[in-house]
Design an enzyme around this catalytic site. Sequence first.
Site, PDB file in Angstrom:
ATOM      1  CE1 TYR A 103      -3.962  -1.872   0.156  1.00  0.00           C
ATOM      2  CE2 TYR A 103      -2.924  -3.156   1.988  1.00  0.00           C
ATOM      3  CZ  TYR A 103      -4.023  -3.063   1.037  1.00  0.00           C
ATOM      4  OH  TYR A 103      -4.793  -4.093   0.973  1.00  0.00           O
ATOM      5  CG  LEU A 104       3.158   2.279   3.005  1.00  0.00           C
ATOM      6  CD1 LEU A 104       4.054   2.181   4.178  1.00  0.00           C
ATOM      7  CD2 LEU A 104       2.266   3.587   3.245  1.00  0.00           C
TER       8      LEU A 104
END
Length: 585
Positions: A543-544
Amino acid sequence: MKIWICAKVLSKCELLFLVCEAQTCPLSSRWEEDKYEDGIKWKFLEHKGPYFPPKYQPLPHDVKLYYDGKPVKLGLAAEEVALFFAQMLDHEYTTKEVFRNNFFRDWRKEMTEEERVLITDLNKCDFGEIHAMHRERVETRKNMSKDEKQVNTEANQKIMDEYGYCLLDHHRERVGNFKIEPPGLFRGRGEHPKQGMLKRRIQPEDVVINCSWDSRFPEPPAGHRWKEVRHDNTVTWLASWTENVQGSFKYVMLSAISKLKGEKDWEKYELARRLKSRVDDIRLQYQNDLKSKQMVTRQRAVALYFIDKLALRAGNEKEEGETADTVGCCSLRVEHITLHDVLDGEKCVVEFDFLGKDSIRYYNKVPVSKRVFKNLKLFKESKQEGDDLFDRLNTAMLNKHLSSLMPGLTAKVFRTYNASITLQEQLRELTSDNMAEKLLSYNRANRAVAVLCNHQRAPPKTFEKSMANLQTKIESCKEKLALAKRELKQTKEEAKGSSDSNTVEKKKKAVQRSAEQLLRMEVQATDREENKQIALSTSKLNYLDPRITVAWCKNMEVPLDKVYNKSLRAKFAWAVEMTELDFEF
């Protein structure tokens, strides 16, 4: 291994940076190839197929299962499953009723008729000798000599060389998970209702092979055949099968460091970055939709509010055949939320309590806007437990609406966007010059994302012991620092009136070293304590945007290997090479 990076001009005049292990071709020929038409992933694919786990080896004759105090000789099928249970006796799973019931039911299916007549009560089964044998084997592996370890390493490397690479458009690429998971007992996450069930051994007859028609097809193990050989170049998997517990599809995929995987990651994060320029308009629209005359529009607006503000999953993550009562935003039921006009001094509070993906509990108390709160009361009117909260909405409808607002936009993109923007904003607060404190601050920023996304884990079994050991080291370091300070004070007094300052400077440096060591340990203890129930790796992996981390490391002069392990550095090599100091998500 050499990592090559270059840019290719796309039809939309965007620069797409890709990464690969350029081991078999010059850089220019690798990246100057034409982009395929939409949907086509490759033109040539050749590989060896998956690697199957070794066959079961029977127990030694002096190791037995006991039933009601008497030794029992099982057939190979039942004996292997008994070993799976015995291997887990140290784990709390085997004390859970649901685990034991599921195991015993599936174990009896592997027994002969005679064995089933004899063994009718799991509580009368004694797996002690099998467990002791397993523990002895574990210890033997731990205590292998250097030469024995080298033999194992060479054997594993041979398997990697044969099965761990493929030819994709005639370029050598790494294969990711080429080993088929061995049989065992299903654990699941959280309180999964299928924990303890038998994960059956996958045979070649269960496996579908995907390769190009003009390649050398993989050979199945002797005496076996593949379920099917197909030539689908619109997908990137090399082999697939269906596991028996949840009925979900499993795949052999390209490695995370392959060209196609790097391209997919880049596109995912660029899509989330594009949302940044549109998110204010989208938020304004769903805020206005909260007062729509159409109930479906109001429900969609509230769902988007939750997905945006709380990073809830949309609700379509349940795998085919999964029976666990897991839900996401669109599949919430009325019993999953409790409305409080006032709670702990806050107005309009929504209390969430449900099982999310992988049966991980989501529990949160969140103040919401008055209009959202009013709508939730309306949605719950005349409904009972078991009724859908959003009875006019589903995930497909929500994503269709989002794609009309921005091409490619889905609910999942919000999760990536909010996770990445949260990390970037948290890192901007960092001011420390000390390396240990920088790393603590980075992990705290990462933890903020993990909390937002509900990435939980159970505390490690060794947590208390490792913390006690660290605290002992901290106390020892404090004593060392105190001694160094006393020696410095004494040296200063002795040096008064003397022109020799070298000894004083040495003592000062000794104090400084001890103080720095103590700070590192105290920061480490704080980091461990704060991280004991939070899983940081999930957000890092999925997600990052890695460019945020790379740019931060460059600006803060933090070595990347302090925050990214070897596999993450390989997966995000494209980000390592392309990210400038001034990168903004």
